[in-house]
Scaffold this motif. Structure first.
Motif, PDB file in Angstrom:
ATOM      1  N   MET A 113       7.522 -39.929 -89.962  1.00 18.06           N
ATOM      2  CA  MET A 113       7.439 -41.364 -90.187  1.00 18.06           C
ATOM      3  C   MET A 113       6.465 -41.712 -91.314  1.00 18.06           C
ATOM      4  SD  MET A 113       9.502 -42.608 -88.152  1.00 18.06           S
ATOM      5  CE  MET A 113       9.085 -44.349 -88.127  1.00 18.06           C
TER       6      MET A 113
ATOM      7  N   LEU B 239       0.903 -38.697 -88.795  1.00 12.12           N
ATOM      8  CA  LEU B 239       2.352 -38.795 -88.639  1.00 12.12           C
ATOM      9  C   LEU B 239       3.012 -37.734 -89.496  1.00 12.12           C
ATOM     10  CD1 LEU B 239       2.937 -42.630 -88.965  1.00 12.12           C
ATOM     11  CD2 LEU B 239       3.070 -41.254 -86.897  1.00 12.12           C
ATOM     12  N   ARG B 240       4.237 -37.377 -89.111  1.00 19.41           N
ATOM     13  CA  ARG B 240       4.916 -36.435 -89.969  1.00 19.41           C
ATOM     14  C   ARG B 240       6.170 -37.042 -90.582  1.00 19.41           C
ATOM     15  NH1 ARG B 240       5.105 -30.912 -86.959  1.00 19.41           N
ATOM     16  NH2 ARG B 240       4.077 -31.914 -85.198  1.00 19.41           N
TER      17      ARG B 240
ATOM     18  N   ARG C 105       6.318 -41.330 -94.603  1.00 18.78           N
ATOM     19  CA  ARG C 105       6.805 -42.008 -95.812  1.00 18.78           C
ATOM     20  C   ARG C 105       7.168 -43.458 -95.519  1.00 18.78           C
ATOM     21  NH1 ARG C 105       7.919 -40.795-100.877  1.00 18.78           N
ATOM     22  NH2 ARG C 105       9.508 -42.242-101.529  1.00 18.78           N
ATOM     23  N   PHE C 106       7.823 -43.627 -94.375  1.00 21.75           N
ATOM     24  CA  PHE C 106       8.196 -44.980 -93.970  1.00 21.75           C
ATOM     25  C   PHE C 106       6.947 -45.843 -93.820  1.00 21.75           C
ATOM     26  CE2 PHE C 106       8.349 -47.774 -90.232  1.00 21.75           C
ATOM     27  CZ  PHE C 106       9.272 -48.706 -90.660  1.00 21.75           C
ATOM     28  N   ALA C 107       5.938 -45.283 -93.156  1.00 28.07           N
ATOM     29  CA  ALA C 107       4.729 -46.059 -92.880  1.00 28.07           C
ATOM     30  C   ALA C 107       4.008 -46.442 -94.173  1.00 28.07           C
ATOM     31  CB  ALA C 107       3.791 -45.250 -91.983  1.00 28.07           C
ATOM     32  N   THR C 108       3.864 -45.481 -95.097  1.00 28.75           N
ATOM     33  CA  THR C 108       3.160 -45.832 -96.336  1.00 28.75           C
ATOM     34  C   THR C 108       3.962 -46.858 -97.136  1.00 28.75           C
ATOM     35  OG1 THR C 108       4.029 -43.756 -97.184  1.00 28.75           O
ATOM     36  CG2 THR C 108       1.694 -43.822 -96.691  1.00 28.75           C
ATOM     37  N   SER C 109       5.283 -46.707 -97.153  1.00 31.97           N
ATOM     38  CA  SER C 109       6.092 -47.692 -97.881  1.00 31.97           C
ATOM     39  C   SER C 109       5.901 -49.078 -97.298  1.00 31.97           C
ATOM     40  CB  SER C 109       7.572 -47.333 -97.822  1.00 31.97           C
ATOM     41  OG  SER C 109       7.764 -46.024 -98.243  1.00 31.97           O
ATOM     42  N   ALA C 110       5.933 -49.170 -95.956  1.00 38.57           N
ATOM     43  CA  ALA C 110       5.813 -50.472 -95.309  1.00 38.57           C
ATOM     44  C   ALA C 110       4.455 -51.094 -95.599  1.00 38.57           C
ATOM     45  CB  ALA C 110       6.005 -50.327 -93.807  1.00 38.57           C
ATOM     46  N   LEU C 111       3.434 -50.236 -95.717  1.00 33.66           N
ATOM     47  CA  LEU C 111       2.093 -50.763 -95.971  1.00 33.66           C
ATOM     48  C   LEU C 111       1.927 -51.272 -97.393  1.00 33.66           C
ATOM     49  CD1 LEU C 111      -0.337 -48.357 -94.118  1.00 33.66           C
ATOM     50  CD2 LEU C 111       0.253 -50.696 -93.554  1.00 33.66           C
ATOM     51  N   LEU C 112       2.749 -50.742 -98.297  1.00 38.70           N
ATOM     52  CA  LEU C 112       2.619 -51.165 -99.691  1.00 38.70           C
ATOM     53  C   LEU C 112       3.016 -52.614 -99.873  1.00 38.70           C
ATOM     54  CD1 LEU C 112       4.112 -48.209-101.707  1.00 38.70           C
ATOM     55  CD2 LEU C 112       1.739 -48.849-101.396  1.00 38.70           C
TER      56      LEU C 112
ATOM     57  N   LEU D  89      -4.445 -46.805 -97.425  1.00 36.79           N
ATOM     58  CA  LEU D  89      -3.837 -45.970 -98.454  1.00 36.79           C
ATOM     59  C   LEU D  89      -4.884 -45.076 -99.121  1.00 36.79           C
ATOM     60  CD1 LEU D  89      -0.831 -46.198 -99.174  1.00 36.79           C
ATOM     61  CD2 LEU D  89      -1.535 -47.311-101.284  1.00 36.79           C
TER      62      LEU D  89
ATOM     63  N   ILE E 172      -1.820 -42.631 -89.846  1.00 40.10           N
ATOM     64  CA  ILE E 172      -0.692 -42.312 -90.726  1.00 40.10           C
ATOM     65  C   ILE E 172      -0.760 -40.861 -91.171  1.00 40.10           C
ATOM     66  CG2 ILE E 172       0.212 -42.703 -93.045  1.00 40.10           C
ATOM     67  CD1 ILE E 172      -0.204 -45.625 -92.639  1.00 40.10           C
ATOM     68  N   ASP E 173      -1.959 -40.396 -91.432  1.00 41.89           N
ATOM     69  CA  ASP E 173      -2.112 -39.025 -91.868  1.00 41.89           C
ATOM     70  C   ASP E 173      -1.602 -38.047 -90.815  1.00 41.89           C
ATOM     71  OD1 ASP E 173      -3.255 -37.200 -93.919  1.00 41.89           O
ATOM     72  OD2 ASP E 173      -4.385 -36.512 -92.174  1.00 41.89           O
TER      73      ASP E 173
END
Lengths: 275, 359, 285
Positions: free
Chosen positions: A82, A79-80, A84-91, A156, A76-77
């Protein structure tokens, strides 16, 4: 206030653990029994079994969460757009009501119409009578679900940790001729160790108290295959109504959790200062 | 307006043996600019915070004017403070920051605005009154912090290293700004810094502190010319004063084989002493004259003059020695210089007690 | 961020490459979140569409599950109970926890270390350990089945959480700001309300939201301390798993209603997530 809501019940629990009290068992009206409840713990095979189940669950689940979390966190780190999308989905999984998580997978893994059962059957990875009905399958499913729910926590933390790592050592390493993978392995991971330690500490102390998901997923079954410690205590206290014994079991667990987290914290600290 | 008086003021933090400030006696005159200077941990900030009421006074008293204030809350002391990090309220505009104390004191809005305008004009902040602190540069923030203090027209200004967050150029400019502003307003000011150049250039008088104890209070020049002890001698002056190991032998002062010329002071007949020589106090003499020899390692040319850093070959003080060289290029690396000093230009200290012996 | 400097390859990647990565990421996350998606989809399905051996992706949506669950089976009351318990316990935790956290962040007292340690231990306390004494006590004083009993139980984790979270936010406000306010004529209390509190508004909001979510999600205390009339949503749902048959459609509907508000809340405090999940043990952002 804190004393009122936490210390008083805790003290009461200690008192209870030296008594024999149950609202339904005859002759258990709160008479003093000394260490009886604690002696019982030593010879309680069901309790020992629950400890083994808990240990397997905690060690395997937290290990998998750590490895997967580190890999996904690093991915994730990198990614550029994507990111925000990835961290949101992981939450999402982490904040879902744990009971709903359990139900959700109970539904998805249902032997007759669960969509995951269908996926497994199509891929021929599991037998036809449903994962949750076999004792190994149920424990594997429980671990899988916990990993599903909580590896994002490690990920995260890794993402947050990577942002605090200074750039210079990474640049120095790549100038020194390290490949990207070598940089991660020799520089990034060691720098992440403190934050990973905290993440593991948190996950371990929480996994030890797993209850909600098991309760609604398998109820501890089939048999006692997934009866983790807290579920076993629930059975003792609120199904058999052996409350004094339940209190004693709880206190022993709490002491173990405290000791364990203290030890983990100490080793974390020592590694810090040793550096 | 009021003078300030510390009487045996002591502050001891819980769980520590040494007092942060011990038995401080200090008189600050009405309208004076007093600088407290010393290395970090010397108690200068604690002293200031005791005056402001942010730190308790364990024993002793503090007077502002003829009022004993050591038990009063900060708000009741009529003091304004400029903090190192400025402590501007981030959620308020510049104007609101400056007017906050007046609002607390229930000053009517019209008068408040007038005072804010006045202060803003004085500090050149008029166009920034509606901005938030975050939108300002470091120098502007510093001025807002000053403005917040000025607006209140307090009897005392406390300033805690107000320049340390500015860059070098800004610091020099603001230094003179603050000094002249203080002279204009005539408000008694206590200013804390660890920078001896700031102390020397800004203060009417300077109080040097070390390890919680007041070492010396005097005008900047008096501190430079007559340091009371070894600590002040080493702390004030840049480059540092040379401190050489010496002895008094039957009244005469010797460094190794070199006997300083001049009239002996009224010191004991014998004993170990430390001799302080400012870099500009050395005379460079021909090699055959009495003196100590140094081999020059580095020459720092500053334009108008320069400093030569060398190693002494004197048996008693094989130290580094600094000497000011007035003429450009007169000294080069590798040169051997013969240095002499007259007793009336040197400072003689008792090595044991650190106290000054020469008059 | 950090990786770009050591990985020039990523920078060289063309547009198609980046599109491909985006597609892979989206697909992975769709698969990952499929249990949630499936649950929400199922809540709009009728019985026939749910009970098929091969999954139905396209179906005619219906609101029947929602109307049956919330109108006929009384889940509206559970919803109301969840709201009442979450709001009251969060409000009390904030009222008690904020002043305590502020004090802990400002005055270096000898007991501070011991107090923080006690708070940490309280956070390690398994709910199961407290459930027995709380159950017995609630029965003895006749509070069993009341809101008060569950609220008190939720405070056992809510107060330590608030203190830890808010202490972190207060520590981020320099002490010199309170000091400046006190020199400017504020009392200690006024300095807190006029300067510190406005600066920590965001932190307080985040703490409040985490408190609401934690109470909302809590199951064990609610299970043993509530009665039929005061049961929260998580306690109510398992009632639909009956020996005669399981009403999966209605379960999905109630579960969806349980989960949607916390999702909305959670995304509002996304930037405080690490702090919230570690209970303030790690700093924010």
């Amino acid at each position: 206030m804190l004393g009122l809501v936490v210390l008083f019940p805790l003290a009461y629990s200690i008192k209870l653990s030296f008594q024999s009290y149950s609202p339904i068992i005859p002759n258990h009206t709160g008479q003093w029994v000394g260490m009886d409840n604690y002696q019982r713990i030593l010879h309680d095979g069901d309790f020992h079994h629950s400890l083994i189940v808990t240990a397997i669950f905690v060690v395997v689940a937290v290990s998998l969460e750590t490895v997967l979390g580190v890999v996904v966190g690093i991915a994730i780190d990198r990614l550029r757009r994507m990111r925000r999308f990835a961290t949101s989905a992981l939450l999402l999984p982490m904040i879902l009501t744990p009971l709903v998580v359990g139900l959700m997978f109970n539904f998805a893994l249902n032997a007759q119409f669960g969509y995951l059962t269908w996926v497994f059957n199509t891929l021929h990875v599991a037998g036809g009578d449903g994962v949750l009905n076999g004792s190994v399958g149920a424990l594997v499913a429980l671990i899988f679900i916990d990993v599903w729910e909580w590896f994002p926590f490690v990920a995260l933390m890794v993402v947050a940790g990577l942002q605090t790592i200074p750039k210079e050592p990474l640049e120095a390493a790549s100038i020194d001729g390290a490949s990207t993978r070598q940089v991660y392995w020799h520089i990034t991971l060691p720098l992440l160790r403190p934050i990973l330690g905290i993440a593991i500490l948190f996950r371990a102390t929480e996994a030890i108290r797993e209850f909600d998901k098991v309760f609604v997923l398998t109820g501890g079954g089939p048999g006692s295959a997934t009866a983790v410690n807290d579920l076993y205590q629930y059975r003792v206290s609120f199904l058999n109504w052996d409350l004094s014994y339940g209190a004693a079991l709880g206190l022993v667990t709490f002491a173990a959790v405290l000791a364990l987290s203290f030890l983990m914290y100490r080793s974390l600290r020592r590694k810090e200062t040793a550096r | 307006m009021a003078g300030i008086s510390f009487r045996d003021a002591t502050r001891r933090y819980a769980g520590t043996n040494a007092a942060a400030v011990s038995g401080l006696n200090l008189e600050i005159h009405d309208g004076e600019f007093m600088v407290l200077v010393g290395p970090s941990g010397c108690g200068k900030s604690t002293t200031l915070r005791m005056l402001a009421g942010l730190e308790e006074v364990d024993t002793g008293e503090i007077y502002i004017g003829d009022r004993e204030v050591s038990q009063l809350p900060p708000a009741a002391r009529d003091i304004a403070m400029v903090f190192q990090n400025y402590a501007l309220y981030p959620h308020m505009t510049v104007g609101d920051n400056m007017g906050f104390a007046l609002r607390m004191a229930k000053v009517p809005k019209s008068e408040r605005d007038r005072k804010i305008q006045e202060a803003a004009k004085l500090l050149g902040l008029e166009e920034y009154l509606d901005r938030k602190p975050k939108q300002l540069s470091g120098g502007q923030r510093q001025r807002v912090a000053m403005g917040r203090a000025i607006v209140r027209e307090p009897s005392v200004f406390c300033m805690d290293e107000p320049l340390s967050n500015l860059d070098a150029k800004m610091r020099v400019r603001t230094r003179t700004d603050i000094a002249s502003l203080q002279r204009e307003l005539g408000v008694t000011t206590v200013y804390v810094t660890h920078d001896q150049v700031e102390a020397m250039t800004m203060g009417d008088r300077v109080a040097v502190m070390n390890e919680g104890v007041l070492q010396q209070v005097d005008t900047p020049l008096a501190l430079y010319d007559r340091p009371a002890n070894l600590f002040v001698a080493g702390f004030i002056g840049s480059p540092q004063m040379n401190l050489l190991d010496g002895v008094i032998d039957d009244g005469a002062v010797r460094v190794g084989g070199y006997t300083l010329s001049g009239t002996p002071g009224s010191w004991p007949r014998n004993g170990r002493v430390t001799i302080g020589v400012r870099p500009e106090a050395w005379r460079i003499v021909p090699a055959e004259e009495d003196g100590i020899s140094i081999e020059v390692n580095v020459v720092e040319e500053l334009g108008a003059d320069g400093f030569a850093y060398g190693t002494s070959s004197n048996e008693a003080t094989p130290h580094h020695v600094i000497v000011r060289v007035a003429n450009r290029y007169s000294v080069r690396k590798g040169d051997v210089l013969r240095l002499a000093v007259d007793l009336d230009k040197a400072h003689v200290f008792d090595t044991e007690t650190g106290q000054r012996l020469s008059t | 961020m950090t990786a770009t400097t050591v990985n020039p390859k990523a920078r060289r990647m063309g547009r198609t490459g980046r599109m491909l990565i985006a597609l892979v990421v989206v697909a992975l996350f769709l698969a990952y979140l499929s249990p949630v998606i499936w649950l929400v989809m199922s809540s709009f399905k009728n019985r026939v569409d749910i009970f098929t051996t091969s999954p139905t992706v396209f179906f005619k949506p219906t609101l029947d599950n929602y109307t049956v669950a919330f109108q006929d089976k009384g889940f509206g009351a559970n919803l109301q109970n969840s709201v009442i318990i979450a709001v009251i316990s969060s409000a009390v935790a904030l009222l008690v926890g904020i002043p305590a956290a502020y004090r802990l962040s400002r005055h270096g007292s000898r007991f501070q270390g011991a107090f923080l340690l006690a708070l940490l231990s309280a956070r390690l306390l398994p709910a199961m350990v407290l459930s027995v004494p709380l159950f017995v006590l609630a029965n003895k004083v006749g509070l069993s089945g009341t809101y008060l009993a569950v609220v008190a139980a939720h405070l056992t984790f809510a107060i330590p959480f608030t203190v830890w979270m808010m202490r972190g936010f207060f520590l981020a406000v320099p002490t010199s700001l309170d000091e400046a306010a006190r020199l400017d004529g504020c009392s200690e209390t006024a300095a807190f309300f006029r300067v510190v509190l406005p600066l920590t508004k965001g932190g307080i909001a985040a703490t409040a939201i985490f408190l609401l979510i934690n109470s909302w999600n809590e199951f064990l205390f609610a299970l043993i301390l509530t009665s039929r009339d005061t049961a929260t949503l998580p306690v109510g749902i398992p009632n639909l798993l009956t020996p005669i048959g399981t009403f999966w459609g209605q379960i999905a509907a109630v579960a969806t209603v349980t989960v949607v508000p916390i999702c909305i809340f959670a995304f509002a405090v996304q930037k405080y997530m690490v702090a919230g999940l570690t209970g303030g043990a790690l700093a924010n952002e």
